[in-house]
Design a protein around this motif. Sequence first.
Motif, PDB file in Angstrom:
ATOM      1  N   UNK A 187      -5.989  21.731   8.042  1.00  0.00           N
ATOM      2  CA  UNK A 187      -5.346  22.456   6.960  1.00  0.00           C
ATOM      3  C   UNK A 187      -5.415  23.955   7.110  1.00  0.00           C
ATOM      4  N   UNK A 188      -6.217  24.445   8.049  1.00  0.00           N
ATOM      5  CA  UNK A 188      -6.367  25.886   8.250  1.00  0.00           C
ATOM      6  C   UNK A 188      -5.911  26.333   9.635  1.00  0.00           C
ATOM      7  N   UNK A 189      -6.200  25.521  10.646  1.00  0.00           N
ATOM      8  CA  UNK A 189      -5.851  25.860  12.026  1.00  0.00           C
ATOM      9  C   UNK A 189      -4.703  24.986  12.505  1.00  0.00           C
ATOM     10  N   UNK A 190      -3.851  25.559  13.335  1.00  0.00           N
ATOM     11  CA  UNK A 190      -2.747  24.826  13.924  1.00  0.00           C
ATOM     12  C   UNK A 190      -2.708  25.083  15.422  1.00  0.00           C
ATOM     13  N   UNK A 191      -2.724  24.013  16.203  1.00  0.00           N
ATOM     14  CA  UNK A 191      -2.653  24.145  17.644  1.00  0.00           C
ATOM     15  C   UNK A 191      -1.235  23.818  18.109  1.00  0.00           C
ATOM     16  N   UNK A 192      -0.776  24.536  19.108  1.00  0.00           N
ATOM     17  CA  UNK A 192       0.543  24.303  19.671  1.00  0.00           C
ATOM     18  C   UNK A 192       0.513  24.658  21.147  1.00  0.00           C
ATOM     19  N   UNK A 193       1.562  24.291  21.870  1.00  0.00           N
ATOM     20  CA  UNK A 193       1.594  24.602  23.290  1.00  0.00           C
ATOM     21  C   UNK A 193       3.017  24.793  23.781  1.00  0.00           C
ATOM     22  N   UNK A 194       3.122  25.505  24.876  1.00  0.00           N
ATOM     23  CA  UNK A 194       4.373  25.716  25.580  1.00  0.00           C
ATOM     24  C   UNK A 194       4.168  25.116  26.960  1.00  0.00           C
TER      25      UNK A 194
END
Length: 122
Positions: free
Chosen positions: A65-72
Amino acid sequence: QVQLVESGGGLVQPGGSLRLSCAASGIIYSRNTMGWYRQAPGKERELVASITTSGSTNNADSVKGRFTISRDNAKNTVYLQMNSLKPEDTAVYYCHLRGMMFSGSYIGTDYWGQGTQVTVSS
């Protein structure tokens, strides 16, 4: 060999935000998991969040709910958007990559970045 370089750490006040980036270079894996671990003084290193090549994510309960991980995938780069930061988030954050190499079966190899300091303090 794989090299991981982190950036984006720093000092913020509680409730603030930071965005971490980690770029991987070197051997290319068709399948891998990239993520972030953190280690606070006197504590064990713990998983914060991870994301697979296909986009499946895993997050620690403490950051949901606080951190969001993403990638390219094209850039082999992973990001961690950290919002609503708390003092207990203070730690050295390490980028991690687990590459899966197929040779009859998949074999995992782990790589670590040097770490970037995140300090949350009023």
